[in-house]
Each structure stands twice: as C-alpha cells, then as structure tokens.
Design a protein around this motif. Structure first.
Motif, PDB file in Angstrom:
ATOM      1  N   LYS A 124       0.386   4.772 -14.320  1.00 14.42           N
ATOM      2  CA  LYS A 124      -0.963   4.248 -14.087  1.00 14.42           C
ATOM      3  C   LYS A 124      -0.948   2.716 -14.091  1.00 14.42           C
ATOM      4  CE  LYS A 124      -5.720   5.064 -15.476  1.00 14.42           C
ATOM      5  NZ  LYS A 124      -6.595   5.804 -16.369  1.00 14.42           N
ATOM      6  N   ARG A 125      -0.232   2.123 -15.046  1.00 10.95           N
ATOM      7  CA  ARG A 125      -0.116   0.656 -15.096  1.00 10.95           C
ATOM      8  C   ARG A 125       0.637   0.128 -13.879  1.00 10.95           C
ATOM      9  NH1 ARG A 125       1.071   2.157 -20.241  1.00 10.95           N
ATOM     10  NH2 ARG A 125       3.276   1.623 -20.042  1.00 10.95           N
TER      11      ARG A 125
ATOM     12  N   ARG B 177       3.152  10.232  -9.713  1.00 13.10           N
ATOM     13  CA  ARG B 177       2.372  10.507 -10.926  1.00 13.10           C
ATOM     14  C   ARG B 177       1.712  11.883 -10.836  1.00 13.10           C
ATOM     15  NH1 ARG B 177      -2.689   9.919 -13.390  1.00 13.10           N
ATOM     16  NH2 ARG B 177      -2.534   9.149 -15.539  1.00 13.10           N
TER      17      ARG B 177
ATOM     18  N   SER C  14       1.316  -7.465  -7.263  1.00 13.56           N
ATOM     19  CA  SER C  14       2.383  -8.097  -8.046  1.00 13.56           C
ATOM     20  C   SER C  14       3.693  -7.370  -7.860  1.00 13.56           C
ATOM     21  CB  SER C  14       2.012  -8.068  -9.528  1.00 13.56           C
ATOM     22  OG  SER C  14       0.838  -8.812  -9.724  1.00 13.56           O
TER      23      SER C  14
ATOM     24  N   GLU D 198       1.405   6.856  -6.786  1.00 11.74           N
ATOM     25  CA  GLU D 198       0.318   7.811  -7.011  1.00 11.74           C
ATOM     26  C   GLU D 198       0.796   9.253  -6.819  1.00 11.74           C
ATOM     27  OE1 GLU D 198      -3.559   5.107  -5.750  1.00 11.74           O
ATOM     28  OE2 GLU D 198      -2.554   6.293  -4.199  1.00 11.74           O
TER      29      GLU D 198
ATOM     30  N   ILE E 190       0.743   1.484 -10.911  1.00  7.21           N
ATOM     31  CA  ILE E 190      -0.159   1.602  -9.760  1.00  7.21           C
ATOM     32  C   ILE E 190      -1.128   0.430  -9.739  1.00  7.21           C
ATOM     33  CG2 ILE E 190      -2.064   2.979  -8.809  1.00  7.21           C
ATOM     34  CD1 ILE E 190      -0.407   5.480  -9.911  1.00  7.21           C
ATOM     35  N   THR E 191      -1.688   0.108 -10.878  1.00  5.41           N
ATOM     36  CA  THR E 191      -2.611  -1.029 -10.968  1.00  5.41           C
ATOM     37  C   THR E 191      -1.904  -2.323 -10.591  1.00  5.41           C
ATOM     38  OG1 THR E 191      -3.915   0.070 -12.683  1.00  5.41           O
ATOM     39  CG2 THR E 191      -4.116  -2.334 -12.542  1.00  5.41           C
ATOM     40  N   LEU E 192      -0.703  -2.503 -11.105  1.00  3.36           N
ATOM     41  CA  LEU E 192       0.091  -3.698 -10.800  1.00  3.36           C
ATOM     42  C   LEU E 192       0.372  -3.788  -9.299  1.00  3.36           C
ATOM     43  CD1 LEU E 192       1.505  -6.053 -12.308  1.00  3.36           C
ATOM     44  CD2 LEU E 192       3.541  -4.623 -12.380  1.00  3.36           C
TER      45      LEU E 192
ATOM     46  N   VAL F  52       2.150   1.868  -3.459  1.00  2.06           N
ATOM     47  CA  VAL F  52       1.076   2.425  -4.286  1.00  2.06           C
ATOM     48  C   VAL F  52       0.985   3.927  -4.051  1.00  2.06           C
ATOM     49  CG1 VAL F  52      -1.430   2.494  -4.641  1.00  2.06           C
ATOM     50  CG2 VAL F  52      -0.266   0.293  -4.429  1.00  2.06           C
TER      51      VAL F  52
ATOM     52  N   LYS G 264      -1.334  -2.384  -6.856  1.00  2.00           N
ATOM     53  CA  LYS G 264      -2.592  -2.619  -6.135  1.00  2.00           C
ATOM     54  C   LYS G 264      -3.000  -4.088  -6.179  1.00  2.00           C
ATOM     55  CE  LYS G 264      -4.782   1.912  -6.433  1.00  2.00           C
ATOM     56  NZ  LYS G 264      -5.865   2.699  -7.029  1.00  2.00           N
ATOM     57  N   ASN G 265      -2.647  -4.759  -7.265  1.00  2.00           N
ATOM     58  CA  ASN G 265      -2.967  -6.175  -7.401  1.00  2.00           C
ATOM     59  C   ASN G 265      -1.953  -7.062  -6.702  1.00  2.00           C
ATOM     60  OD1 ASN G 265      -5.282  -5.655  -8.884  1.00  2.00           O
ATOM     61  ND2 ASN G 265      -4.202  -5.692 -10.832  1.00  2.00           N
TER      62      ASN G 265
ATOM     63  N   LYS H 135       0.820  -1.215   0.000  1.00  2.00           N
ATOM     64  CA  LYS H 135       0.000   0.000   0.000  1.00  2.00           C
ATOM     65  C   LYS H 135       0.852   1.263   0.000  1.00  2.00           C
ATOM     66  CE  LYS H 135      -4.081  -1.828   2.313  1.00  2.00           C
ATOM     67  NZ  LYS H 135      -4.970  -1.697   3.459  1.00  2.00           N
TER      68      LYS H 135
END
Length: 92
Positions: free
Chosen positions: A82-83, A12, A92, A9, A85-87, A5, A89-90, A2
């Motif tokens: 953005k990618r 960015r 990985s 964020e 951040i998504t990664l 992330v 959050k998941n 977290k």
C-alpha cells in the motif's frame, strides 16, 4: 509510472486473493511471496524491476529477506504494498 502502479496494485490483490507465503515465490497452496506476486502479474522485466524498486524503498534493499523474516506478517506485507503504491502514484 502508471504501469508500475498497476503492477503493484495487482500484486497486492493477488496476495489478498491467493494468500501470502514465505520461503518460496509460490507455494503448493498457490500463495505468493512479495516478489513472486509481482512476477506473477507481469512478465515485463522492466515493470517487475520498477515495482521491486518501489517496494525496496518502503521495505529494505533485500525484499526476499524482509519477506521471509520469522516475525513478518501478511498485514505488514500488504501495508508495504500500500505504501509502495502511494509512493509510485506520487511519482517517486
């Protein structure tokens, strides 16, 4: 994860707010490169390393060179964040 992330964020958002540059971590206009933005939002080496590792996963192993390619655009950089951040959050 977290906290990583949050670093991604914030980095960015810094690129959106202050601008993006190439060739320097931070230029005279106050714009940042990809790694410079990460370093600017946290002084924790552990969090910097974690954010860089995730960013490498969506760009190349050498983010400096990726950032500084002549054809690179701010839109591409923001998309990579953005990618990442998504990664992150998941998990990985």
């Amino acid at each position: 994860m977290k906290r990583v992330v949050k670093v991604l964020e914030k980095a960015r958002q810094l690129l959106i707010d202050k601008g993006w540059c190439q060739g320097k971590y931070k230029n005279f206009d106050g714009q940042y490169c990809s790694l410079g933005a990460i370093d600017a939002v946290t002084k924790s080496e552990k969090l910097q390393d974690g954010a860089r590792e995730i960013l490498r996963g969506v760009t190349t192993p050498n983010v400096d060179q990726w950032n500084d390619r002549p054809y690179r655009t701010k839109k591409q950089v923001l998309g990579a964040f953005k990618r990442a951040i998504t990664l992150a959050k998941n998990g990985s």
